[in-house]
Design a protein around this motif. Sequence first.
Motif, PDB file in Angstrom:
ATOM      1  N   ASP A  90      -2.549  22.012   6.378  1.00 50.01           N
ATOM      2  CA  ASP A  90      -2.092  21.327   7.597  1.00 50.01           C
ATOM      3  C   ASP A  90      -0.956  20.361   7.269  1.00 50.01           C
ATOM      4  O   ASP A  90       0.025  20.245   8.029  1.00 50.01           O
ATOM      5  N   LEU A  91      -1.082  19.666   6.142  1.00 56.44           N
ATOM      6  CA  LEU A  91      -0.055  18.707   5.742  1.00 56.44           C
ATOM      7  C   LEU A  91       1.253  19.421   5.434  1.00 56.44           C
ATOM      8  O   LEU A  91       2.326  18.989   5.879  1.00 56.44           O
ATOM      9  N   GLY A  98       8.615  18.995  10.324  1.00 58.42           N
ATOM     10  CA  GLY A  98       9.141  17.677  10.647  1.00 58.42           C
ATOM     11  C   GLY A  98       8.282  16.916  11.635  1.00 58.42           C
ATOM     12  O   GLY A  98       8.769  16.023  12.337  1.00 58.42           O
ATOM     13  N   GLU A  99       7.000  17.230  11.681  1.00 57.55           N
ATOM     14  CA  GLU A  99       6.082  16.581  12.614  1.00 57.55           C
ATOM     15  C   GLU A  99       5.451  15.342  11.969  1.00 57.55           C
ATOM     16  O   GLU A  99       5.392  15.238  10.744  1.00 57.55           O
ATOM     17  N   PRO A 100       4.955  14.391  12.782  1.00 59.14           N
ATOM     18  CA  PRO A 100       4.254  13.230  12.227  1.00 59.14           C
ATOM     19  C   PRO A 100       3.065  13.679  11.387  1.00 59.14           C
ATOM     20  O   PRO A 100       2.296  14.550  11.795  1.00 59.14           O
ATOM     21  N   ALA A 101       2.933  13.085  10.201  1.00 57.39           N
ATOM     22  CA  ALA A 101       1.885  13.527   9.274  1.00 57.39           C
ATOM     23  C   ALA A 101       0.942  12.408   8.864  1.00 57.39           C
ATOM     24  O   ALA A 101       0.053  12.626   8.033  1.00 57.39           O
ATOM     25  N   ASP A 102       1.084  11.221   9.461  1.00 58.82           N
ATOM     26  CA  ASP A 102       0.274  10.088   9.005  1.00 58.82           C
ATOM     27  C   ASP A 102      -1.228  10.340   9.128  1.00 58.82           C
ATOM     28  O   ASP A 102      -1.992  10.001   8.217  1.00 58.82           O
ATOM     29  N   GLU A 103      -1.662  10.911  10.235  1.00 57.54           N
ATOM     30  CA  GLU A 103      -3.101  11.108  10.414  1.00 57.54           C
ATOM     31  C   GLU A 103      -3.638  12.156   9.440  1.00 57.54           C
ATOM     32  O   GLU A 103      -4.771  12.043   8.952  1.00 57.54           O
ATOM     33  N   ILE A 104      -2.824  13.170   9.156  1.00 55.12           N
ATOM     34  CA  ILE A 104      -3.245  14.167   8.164  1.00 55.12           C
ATOM     35  C   ILE A 104      -3.303  13.515   6.787  1.00 55.12           C
ATOM     36  O   ILE A 104      -4.267  13.719   6.021  1.00 55.12           O
ATOM     37  N   VAL A 109      -5.645  11.494   1.826  1.00 50.07           N
ATOM     38  CA  VAL A 109      -5.535  10.473   0.791  1.00 50.07           C
ATOM     39  C   VAL A 109      -6.693   9.475   0.851  1.00 50.07           C
ATOM     40  O   VAL A 109      -7.184   9.017  -0.193  1.00 50.07           O
ATOM     41  N   GLY A 110      -7.150   9.135   2.061  1.00 51.03           N
ATOM     42  CA  GLY A 110      -8.239   8.177   2.184  1.00 51.03           C
ATOM     43  C   GLY A 110      -9.469   8.566   1.376  1.00 51.03           C
ATOM     44  O   GLY A 110      -9.948   7.786   0.538  1.00 51.03           O
ATOM     45  N   PRO A 111     -10.022   9.776   1.572  1.00 53.46           N
ATOM     46  CA  PRO A 111     -11.173  10.193   0.775  1.00 53.46           C
ATOM     47  C   PRO A 111     -10.859  10.315  -0.711  1.00 53.46           C
ATOM     48  O   PRO A 111     -11.736  10.058  -1.558  1.00 53.46           O
ATOM     49  N   LEU A 112      -9.619  10.714  -1.056  1.00 55.46           N
ATOM     50  CA  LEU A 112      -9.252  10.782  -2.469  1.00 55.46           C
ATOM     51  C   LEU A 112      -9.414   9.424  -3.137  1.00 55.46           C
ATOM     52  O   LEU A 112      -9.972   9.317  -4.236  1.00 55.46           O
ATOM     53  N   VAL A 113      -8.925   8.373  -2.498  1.00 52.71           N
ATOM     54  CA  VAL A 113      -9.034   7.030  -3.059  1.00 52.71           C
ATOM     55  C   VAL A 113     -10.505   6.616  -3.150  1.00 52.71           C
ATOM     56  O   VAL A 113     -10.961   6.114  -4.183  1.00 52.71           O
ATOM     57  N   GLU A 114     -11.231   6.832  -2.070  1.00 56.17           N
ATOM     58  CA  GLU A 114     -12.639   6.429  -2.035  1.00 56.17           C
ATOM     59  C   GLU A 114     -13.439   7.088  -3.155  1.00 56.17           C
ATOM     60  O   GLU A 114     -14.271   6.452  -3.805  1.00 56.17           O
ATOM     61  N   VAL A 168      -0.060   5.177   1.546  1.00 56.24           N
ATOM     62  CA  VAL A 168      -1.132   4.207   1.352  1.00 56.24           C
ATOM     63  C   VAL A 168      -1.960   4.154   2.629  1.00 56.24           C
ATOM     64  O   VAL A 168      -1.458   3.762   3.687  1.00 56.24           O
ATOM     65  N   PRO A 169      -3.236   4.571   2.575  1.00 56.84           N
ATOM     66  CA  PRO A 169      -4.072   4.572   3.782  1.00 56.84           C
ATOM     67  C   PRO A 169      -4.249   3.172   4.363  1.00 56.84           C
ATOM     68  O   PRO A 169      -4.030   2.157   3.687  1.00 56.84           O
TER      69      PRO A 169
END
Length: 240
Positions: A90-91, A98-104, A109-114, A168-169
């Motif tokens: 999806d990313l 060229g679509e917004p990708a912040d939520e993806i 990345v959020g779970p990767l960091v966690e 950075v989440p």
Amino acid sequence: MHVTSEQRLADGVREREFALGETPSTLWTPQTTPAPLVLMSHNNGLPKADPRLVARARYTAARGYAVATIDAAGCGDRPRSAADERARADLRRALRAGEPADEILESVVGPLVENAVPEWRSTLDALLELPVIDGPVGYSGGWAALGIALAVAEPRVVAAGLFAGGYVPRAQREEARRVTIPLLFLLQWDDEGNPRQRALDLFDAFGSEEKTLHANLGGHTGTPPFELEDTCRFLDRHLR
């Protein structure tokens, strides 16, 4: 800790591949030990064998530091789940379109960091038992989100050099206010994938009394080679 391979490199640095549980890891140590330890990561969990990370690690080890890195879950030699593959697909589609990708990115990345923080802390526990390592501990790497999370969770990390080139989440952007250790923050002014203002806002948010911003012209991979030398001088000030 199970060592799977060991070799002496041309610059006198010793490279050891090891596994801690299911986590593939690499340790580089200088000729003279014991040495302070630098935890080194690459952008958002890219493989520990990435040539740019390996070059930075070997250079830093040749300067007298023990350097360690690991593969994050779903990265490098570690298997990816079906959910990981879908999120990354999806990313890639969003970026190509060229679509917004912040939520993806947040979902990737959020779970990767966690998940990465406890693995890095367990690795740190094991490494500090080795006779070739004698604290203190620093962090250096392109995965700024992990560096922020470790700086908050791990009191043994006393200084950090961060590269502002990765997503950075939201959780780590909030945690940045709780980071109080000395920081060196590297920013590529024309980084095509990372908004400059977001990086500047993150630098402003850090709670550290000593924080330094180095901004250089150029794109994502254009960090000047002299910044590696400057990063080592920063580590010298705080780890020696």
